[in-house]
Design a protein around this motif. Structure first.
Motif, PDB file in Angstrom:
ATOM      1  N   TYR A 177      40.653 -30.517  19.464  1.00 40.70           N
ATOM      2  CA  TYR A 177      40.646 -29.418  20.434  1.00 40.70           C
ATOM      3  C   TYR A 177      41.947 -29.391  21.221  1.00 40.70           C
ATOM      4  N   VAL A 178      42.143 -28.264  21.926  1.00 41.89           N
ATOM      5  CA  VAL A 178      43.331 -28.078  22.764  1.00 41.89           C
ATOM      6  C   VAL A 178      42.859 -27.942  24.201  1.00 41.89           C
ATOM      7  N   ALA A 179      43.561 -28.615  25.114  1.00 40.11           N
ATOM      8  CA  ALA A 179      43.144 -28.617  26.520  1.00 40.11           C
ATOM      9  C   ALA A 179      44.274 -28.152  27.424  1.00 40.11           C
ATOM     10  N   TRP A 180      43.895 -27.362  28.434  1.00 34.29           N
ATOM     11  CA  TRP A 180      44.852 -26.894  29.450  1.00 34.29           C
ATOM     12  C   TRP A 180      44.331 -27.263  30.830  1.00 34.29           C
ATOM     13  N   ASP A 181      45.154 -27.885  31.619  1.00 37.41           N
ATOM     14  CA  ASP A 181      44.801 -28.165  33.001  1.00 37.41           C
ATOM     15  C   ASP A 181      44.828 -26.854  33.799  1.00 37.41           C
ATOM     16  N   TRP A 182      43.788 -26.623  34.576  1.00 36.16           N
ATOM     17  CA  TRP A 182      43.691 -25.379  35.348  1.00 36.16           C
ATOM     18  C   TRP A 182      44.902 -25.153  36.248  1.00 36.16           C
ATOM     19  N   ASP A 183      45.313 -26.206  36.961  1.00 34.80           N
ATOM     20  CA  ASP A 183      46.421 -26.045  37.912  1.00 34.80           C
ATOM     21  C   ASP A 183      47.682 -25.569  37.201  1.00 34.80           C
ATOM     22  N   HIS A 184      47.957 -26.140  36.015  1.00 32.37           N
ATOM     23  CA  HIS A 184      49.140 -25.732  35.266  1.00 32.37           C
ATOM     24  C   HIS A 184      49.039 -24.268  34.844  1.00 32.37           C
ATOM     25  N   LEU A 185      47.850 -23.882  34.371  1.00 32.90           N
ATOM     26  CA  LEU A 185      47.672 -22.498  33.930  1.00 32.90           C
ATOM     27  C   LEU A 185      47.805 -21.527  35.090  1.00 32.90           C
ATOM     28  N   ARG A 186      47.270 -21.879  36.238  1.00 30.12           N
ATOM     29  CA  ARG A 186      47.313 -20.971  37.373  1.00 30.12           C
ATOM     30  C   ARG A 186      48.722 -20.868  37.955  1.00 30.12           C
ATOM     31  N   LYS A 187      49.448 -21.953  37.959  1.00 32.20           N
ATOM     32  CA  LYS A 187      50.848 -21.893  38.396  1.00 32.20           C
ATOM     33  C   LYS A 187      51.655 -21.027  37.439  1.00 32.20           C
ATOM     34  N   LEU A 188      51.354 -21.164  36.147  1.00 33.65           N
ATOM     35  CA  LEU A 188      52.042 -20.358  35.141  1.00 33.65           C
ATOM     36  C   LEU A 188      51.702 -18.888  35.320  1.00 33.65           C
ATOM     37  N   SER A 189      50.450 -18.603  35.668  1.00 27.01           N
ATOM     38  CA  SER A 189      50.008 -17.221  35.862  1.00 27.01           C
ATOM     39  C   SER A 189      50.666 -16.589  37.087  1.00 27.01           C
ATOM     40  N   VAL A 190      50.897 -17.402  38.118  1.00 35.01           N
ATOM     41  CA  VAL A 190      51.574 -16.895  39.320  1.00 35.01           C
ATOM     42  C   VAL A 190      53.037 -16.614  39.004  1.00 35.01           C
ATOM     43  N   LYS A 191      53.651 -17.509  38.241  1.00 37.81           N
ATOM     44  CA  LYS A 191      55.063 -17.347  37.897  1.00 37.81           C
ATOM     45  C   LYS A 191      55.275 -16.192  36.937  1.00 37.81           C
ATOM     46  N   HIS A 192      54.304 -15.989  36.033  1.00 38.52           N
ATOM     47  CA  HIS A 192      54.382 -14.915  35.033  1.00 38.52           C
ATOM     48  C   HIS A 192      53.083 -14.097  35.111  1.00 38.52           C
ATOM     49  N   PRO A 193      53.004 -13.135  36.047  1.00 37.55           N
ATOM     50  CA  PRO A 193      51.766 -12.367  36.250  1.00 37.55           C
ATOM     51  C   PRO A 193      51.242 -11.681  34.989  1.00 37.55           C
TER      52      PRO A 193
END
Length: 224
Positions: A177-193
């Motif tokens: 499986y592939v895993a993403w940490d929420w904090d990393h994804l949300r920071k990425l989403s803020v940086k790239h809306p």
């Protein structure tokens, strides 16, 4: 005596630039700018050679080609591995460039422990989004137990709604499986809306599909 007038190259180069500036597609614009620059270099050779102008034009072409490479990577799956291309198919709302950014904070995990890996615990906080890449995970929800095949997200409800996990999910040995940490994804989403919106669209669509399936008689809810 040559009948060719080098000044015609100036008109050709300028014409290519005008066409390029009239095009909205950045990839085509960059290509036309590069071709126009080569035409101007031919002119500088013909009337000189004018080395200062030639070197300057070559530097501009080099930078232009670098940006072209970034645009191509943003739009294509070029240089992705077979596994990355297969995973990208699950993220159809993201562009290849957006997917590459999300991939940088992803962990690829193959379960080796005999007892498996616990991904989520029912009614407990979760901070990771998962995607089952190979094999079947095991879901336990409200005294029901069933398999969750490859090609499904785990933890998307918690991620989208910022809530506790709605089921207990375990990945048995051999599951990948592939895993993403929420904090990393949300920071990425803020940086790239735009990336954040595309990701939320994909997860919301997945959630809607699972909820639709859950209304079929005899079919357990598989959204976790």
């Amino acid at each position: 005596m040559s009948i060719f007038d080098p000044e015609l190259l100036i008109y050709l180069g300028a014409g290519l630039l005008l066409i390029g500036y009239a095009i909205r597609d950045e990839l085509k614009l960059r290509v036309l700018i590069a071709v126009s620059s080569f035409v101007y270099i031919a002119y500088y050779f013909a009337v000189g050679p004018l080395w200062g102008a030639i070197i300057t034009s070559l530097l501009m072409i080099a930078v232009n080609f670098w940006v072209l490479g970034q645009i191509i990577l943003e739009r294509t799956t070029l240089r992705m591995s077979d596994d990355e291309k297969a995973l990208y198919e699950a993220f159809e709302t993201l562009t290849p460039g957006q997917f590459r950014r999300a991939l940088k904070c992803a962990d690829w995990i193959t379960v080796s422990k005999a007892e498996g890996n616990l991904l989520t615990q029912e009614n407990s906080p979760s901070n990771t989004l998962y995607y089952i890449f190979e094999g079947d995970a095991v879901v336990e929800k409200e005294s029901q137990r069933f398999g969750l095949p490859a090609g499904n997200f785990v933890g998307e409800i918690s991620f989208v709604l910022d809530s506790k996990a709605s089921a207990t999910v375990t990945a048995p040995p051999g599951v990948r499986y592939v895993a993403w940490d929420w904090d990393h994804l949300r920071k990425l989403s803020v940086k790239h809306p735009n990336l954040g919106n595309a990701l939320n669209m994909r997860l919301t669509r997945d959630l809607a599909e699972k909820l639709t399936t859950s209304y079929r008689p005899g079919v357990p809810i598989t959204s976790v």
